[in-house]
Design a protein around this motif. Structure first.
Motif, mmCIF file in Angstrom:
data_model
loop_
_atom_site.group_PDB
_atom_site.id
_atom_site.type_symbol
_atom_site.label_atom_id
_atom_site.label_comp_id
_atom_site.label_asym_id
_atom_site.label_seq_id
_atom_site.Cartn_x
_atom_site.Cartn_y
_atom_site.Cartn_z
ATOM 1 N N GLY A 98 0.775 -1.232 0.000
ATOM 2 C CA GLY A 98 0.000 0.000 0.000
ATOM 3 C C GLY A 98 0.807 1.283 0.000
ATOM 4 N N THR A 99 2.138 1.212 0.048
ATOM 5 C CA THR A 99 2.963 2.423 0.034
ATOM 6 C C THR A 99 2.813 3.159 -1.292
ATOM 7 O OG1 THR A 99 4.622 1.433 1.497
ATOM 8 C CG2 THR A 99 5.319 3.335 0.200
ATOM 9 N N ARG A 100 2.623 4.464 -1.211
ATOM 10 C CA ARG A 100 2.654 5.300 -2.412
ATOM 11 C C ARG A 100 4.105 5.763 -2.591
ATOM 12 N NH1 ARG A 100 -1.169 9.837 -0.460
ATOM 13 N NH2 ARG A 100 0.024 9.315 1.421
ATOM 14 N N LEU A 101 4.757 5.219 -3.608
ATOM 15 C CA LEU A 101 6.192 5.448 -3.802
ATOM 16 C C LEU A 101 6.439 6.277 -5.049
ATOM 17 C CD1 LEU A 101 9.265 4.909 -3.347
ATOM 18 C CD2 LEU A 101 8.960 2.788 -4.656
ATOM 19 N N LEU A 102 7.264 7.310 -4.898
ATOM 20 C CA LEU A 102 7.772 8.066 -6.040
ATOM 21 C C LEU A 102 9.239 7.719 -6.230
ATOM 22 C CD1 LEU A 102 7.639 10.372 -8.191
ATOM 23 C CD2 LEU A 102 8.347 11.933 -6.347
ATOM 24 N N GLU A 103 9.598 7.308 -7.440
ATOM 25 C CA GLU A 103 11.000 7.075 -7.780
ATOM 26 C C GLU A 103 11.428 8.145 -8.778
ATOM 27 O OE1 GLU A 103 13.965 3.582 -9.502
ATOM 28 O OE2 GLU A 103 11.859 3.617 -10.137
ATOM 29 N N ILE A 104 12.482 8.860 -8.465
ATOM 30 C CA ILE A 104 13.029 9.863 -9.381
ATOM 31 C C ILE A 104 14.278 9.266 -10.016
ATOM 32 C CG2 ILE A 104 13.988 12.177 -9.588
ATOM 33 C CD1 ILE A 104 12.272 13.044 -7.268
ATOM 34 N N GLY A 105 14.157 8.898 -11.281
ATOM 35 C CA GLY A 105 15.232 8.213 -11.986
ATOM 36 C C GLY A 105 14.896 6.740 -12.138
ATOM 37 N N THR A 106 14.185 6.386 -13.204
ATOM 38 C CA THR A 106 13.655 5.033 -13.366
ATOM 39 C C THR A 106 14.718 3.995 -13.645
ATOM 40 O OG1 THR A 106 11.636 5.998 -14.295
ATOM 41 C CG2 THR A 106 12.017 3.656 -14.729
ATOM 42 N N GLY A 107 15.790 4.400 -14.371
ATOM 43 C CA GLY A 107 16.680 3.370 -14.904
ATOM 44 C C GLY A 107 15.889 2.505 -15.864
ATOM 45 N N TRP A 108 16.123 1.201 -15.795
ATOM 46 C CA TRP A 108 15.356 0.277 -16.635
ATOM 47 C C TRP A 108 14.295 -0.463 -15.830
ATOM 48 C CZ3 TRP A 108 20.416 1.492 -17.747
ATOM 49 C CH2 TRP A 108 20.661 1.968 -19.043
ATOM 50 N N GLY A 109 13.955 0.075 -14.640
ATOM 51 C CA GLY A 109 12.742 -0.365 -13.963
ATOM 52 C C GLY A 109 12.872 -1.377 -12.853
ATOM 53 N N GLU A 110 14.085 -1.808 -12.503
ATOM 54 C CA GLU A 110 14.202 -2.907 -11.537
ATOM 55 C C GLU A 110 13.709 -2.512 -10.145
ATOM 56 O OE1 GLU A 110 15.031 -6.957 -10.643
ATOM 57 O OE2 GLU A 110 14.866 -5.834 -12.535
ATOM 58 N N LEU A 111 14.044 -1.306 -9.685
ATOM 59 C CA LEU A 111 13.578 -0.906 -8.353
ATOM 60 C C LEU A 111 12.055 -0.805 -8.334
ATOM 61 C CD1 LEU A 111 15.203 1.566 -5.905
ATOM 62 C CD2 LEU A 111 12.739 1.736 -6.344
ATOM 63 N N ALA A 112 11.474 -0.243 -9.376
ATOM 64 C CA ALA A 112 10.013 -0.152 -9.440
ATOM 65 C C ALA A 112 9.381 -1.537 -9.425
ATOM 66 C CB ALA A 112 9.592 0.606 -10.700
ATOM 67 N N LEU A 113 9.983 -2.482 -10.119
ATOM 68 C CA LEU A 113 9.474 -3.853 -10.130
ATOM 69 C C LEU A 113 9.482 -4.464 -8.734
ATOM 70 C CD1 LEU A 113 11.165 -5.240 -13.372
ATOM 71 C CD2 LEU A 113 8.700 -5.245 -12.908
ATOM 72 N N ARG A 114 10.595 -4.296 -8.013
ATOM 73 C CA ARG A 114 10.697 -4.906 -6.687
ATOM 74 C C ARG A 114 9.781 -4.196 -5.683
ATOM 75 N NH1 ARG A 114 14.237 -8.879 -6.402
ATOM 76 N NH2 ARG A 114 14.613 -8.860 -4.140
ATOM 77 N N ALA A 115 9.606 -2.894 -5.843
ATOM 78 C CA ALA A 115 8.686 -2.178 -4.969
ATOM 79 C C ALA A 115 7.244 -2.621 -5.221
ATOM 80 C CB ALA A 115 8.834 -0.681 -5.182
ATOM 81 N N ALA A 116 6.880 -2.751 -6.489
ATOM 82 C CA ALA A 116 5.524 -3.183 -6.828
ATOM 83 C C ALA A 116 5.265 -4.602 -6.335
ATOM 84 C CB ALA A 116 5.315 -3.097 -8.337
ATOM 85 N N ALA A 117 6.279 -5.459 -6.383
ATOM 86 C CA ALA A 117 6.128 -6.823 -5.887
ATOM 87 C C ALA A 117 5.881 -6.850 -4.383
ATOM 88 C CB ALA A 117 7.376 -7.641 -6.223
ATOM 89 N N ARG A 118 6.283 -5.798 -3.684
ATOM 90 C CA ARG A 118 5.997 -5.674 -2.247
ATOM 91 C C ARG A 118 4.578 -5.155 -1.993
ATOM 92 N NH1 ARG A 118 10.932 -3.375 1.456
ATOM 93 N NH2 ARG A 118 12.608 -4.710 0.661
ATOM 94 N N GLY A 119 3.901 -4.753 -3.051
ATOM 95 C CA GLY A 119 2.559 -4.225 -2.898
ATOM 96 C C GLY A 119 2.465 -2.723 -2.960
ATOM 97 N N ALA A 120 3.558 -2.043 -3.316
ATOM 98 C CA ALA A 120 3.546 -0.590 -3.409
ATOM 99 C C ALA A 120 2.886 -0.137 -4.703
ATOM 100 C CB ALA A 120 4.966 -0.048 -3.325
ATOM 101 N N GLN A 121 2.369 1.089 -4.682
ATOM 102 C CA GLN A 121 1.872 1.743 -5.883
ATOM 103 C C GLN A 121 2.949 2.746 -6.294
ATOM 104 O OE1 GLN A 121 -1.147 0.629 -7.017
ATOM 105 N NE2 GLN A 121 -0.743 1.695 -8.958
ATOM 106 N N VAL A 122 3.568 2.544 -7.468
ATOM 107 C CA VAL A 122 4.797 3.246 -7.832
ATOM 108 C C VAL A 122 4.561 4.220 -8.982
ATOM 109 C CG1 VAL A 122 7.217 2.988 -8.518
ATOM 110 C CG2 VAL A 122 6.106 1.183 -7.160
#
Length: 445
Positions: free
Chosen positions: A228-252
């Motif tokens: 349920g965390t609302r996460l902002l990532e500044i600097g996507t790269g190729w998406g790995e951090l966003a993928l792992r955050a979303a797998a935890r249930g975050a909205q990225v």
């Protein structure tokens, strides 16, 4: 423009397509030798300052010859010149064209030193070793009385490289949009382009992928990212951090200025079945909308530029919901070195990261505090970045035929290997550090 003429195949590849370099053995003896380059064969249209020598300046050349000889004689380097052979043990650099080597340094300092390598005027069988020795003694290479005259041989940063909204987009695309396939030749399958976090050195019994996941998970833990965390990532790269955050249930929500990165990140996220949890936006950090429980930015501040650090930290604070947390990963250098670098056009700013500047810890503390943020954790792990860069460099050189097939010429390959080795040397000599920081709003008690 740093890219050599791409092949028609490379030119027709759609931006952001799925990439994948087949695994190839990494030479046990270390990185393969850099491709041979002759200055006479360098394409002057693509590499004008490599293909031609700077205008003659006999006095400056003579001074450079004296200073370079004096400095190298004091270091643990053996430096045969003009094809001479020496039996001295230790790290060796071979100067093939002493006149051109000293002329470039006399006119352009460290940019000239790098361009001389690109032109094939000097080589080493241990490039990172040579550069580490030089980086470890960076403050001693020029006698103290002459350091006040550094303005005579360094250039100011080009005004065109300023990170205005348009300039930042151009600067990011000049590096990150070179080719997704190029980055895949040396990054691990997660396509993570920042320092990993290892359990031991050298990393012979641990995959780079595992070390990258450890780094990402530590940042997610710092920012308390979970269901349920609302996460902002500044600097996507190729998406790995966003993928792992979303797998935890975050909205990225994740931001990038690189069209190639954005396209491939979206493709990877969709393939993982997480497109409903991750929104990849082509957006400048200064245009952030909304409030978030957590903000993460990994090695993004280095691309912001000192002029815009106040805007960067203001954007971080403005995006933070009450009680939220900001996790940063940043490369840092000493404050005095940062002040000198900020006013100087360097080899890296000319050929690799236009507009970039590595901050000091003092600069981060000053600008974050001015934005109303407090640092509650600050951990360094520079030795991990040196190891990450070593592995990237070995992968890059092992995949040299692939890089050639993508249309990147020998000068580009020497430039990229020099960049990786130069960066590795910075961390091995402790001239540079890598840090993970946790920031919160207000004053920490």
């Amino acid at each position: 423009m740093t890219r050599s003429a791409p092949t028609s195949q490379a030119r027709s590849q759609p931006a952001g397509r799925t990439v994948g370099i087949p695994p190839q053995p990494i030479p046990s003896s270390g990185p393969a030798a850099a491709p041979t380059v002759r200055r006479a064969d360098v394409d002057a249209g693509r590499w004008p300052d490599v293909a031609r020598l700077p205008s003659a300046a006999p006095v400056r050349t003579a001074i450079a010859r004296h200073l370079v000889s004096r400095a190298l004689n004091r270091l643990s380097l053996s430096v045969p010149t003009g094809g001479a052979r020496v039996n001295t043990a230790g790290t060796r650099m071979t100067v093939h064209d002493p006149h051109a080597f000293h002329r470039r340094i006399g006119r352009d300092g460290l940019i000239g030193f790098g361009e001389s390598y690109l032109a094939g005027e000097w080589d080493s069988d241990d490039l990172a070793g040579v550069l580490t020795v030089l980086a470890a003694h960076a403050d001693e290479l020029v006698p103290a009385p002459l350091r006040r005259l550094r303005g005579l041989w360094v250039s100011a940063r080009p005004v065109a490289d300023r990170n205005t909204r348009a300039g930042a987009r151009d600067n990011i695309q000049r590096h990150y949009d070179l080719s997704n396939d190029l980055f895949a030749t040396f990054l691990d399958p997660t396509l993570t382009y920042s320092s990993a976090l290892f359990t031991a050195f050298p990393a012979r019994f641990e995959s780079l992928t595992a070390a990258q996941h450890r780094k990402i998970d530590r940042l997610l833990d710092l920012a308390a990212v979970g269901e349920g965390t609302r996460l902002l990532e500044i600097g996507t790269g190729w998406g790995e951090l966003a993928l792992r955050a979303a797998a935890r249930g975050a909205q990225v929500t994740t931001l990038t200025l690189s069209t190639e990165q954005a396209a491939l990140a979206r493709e990877r996220i969709a393939a993982a079945g997480l497109a409903d949890r991750v929104d990849v936006q082509l957006r400048d950090y200064r245009d952030v909308e909304g409030r978030y429980d957590a903000v993460i930015s990994v090695e993004m501040i280095e691309a912001v530029g000192a002029e815009y650090w106040p805007a960067y930290f203001t954007a971080l604070r403005r995006a933070l919901a009450p009680g939220g947390r900001i996790a940063l990963q940043a490369i840092t250098m000493g404050h005095r070195q940062m002040l000198h670098t900020a006013a100087t056009h360097t080899f890296i700013s000319k050929y690799v990261f236009p507009g970039g500047l590595i901050p000091s810890r003092e600069a981060i503390a000053e600008h974050s505090a001015a934005a109303g943020l407090s640092t509650v954790a600050d951990d360094g792990f520079g030795e991990h970045y040196a190891e990450t860069l070593r592995l990237w460099r070995e992968r890059f050189t092992a995949h040299r035929p692939v890089v050639t097939g993508l249309g990147f010429d020998p000068v580009f390959q020497r430039m990229w290997e020099f960049y990786l080795a130069y960066s590795e040397a910075g961390f091995r000599s402790r001239y540079l550090d890598a840090r993970q920081l946790l920031l919160i709003e207000g004053t920490h008690r």
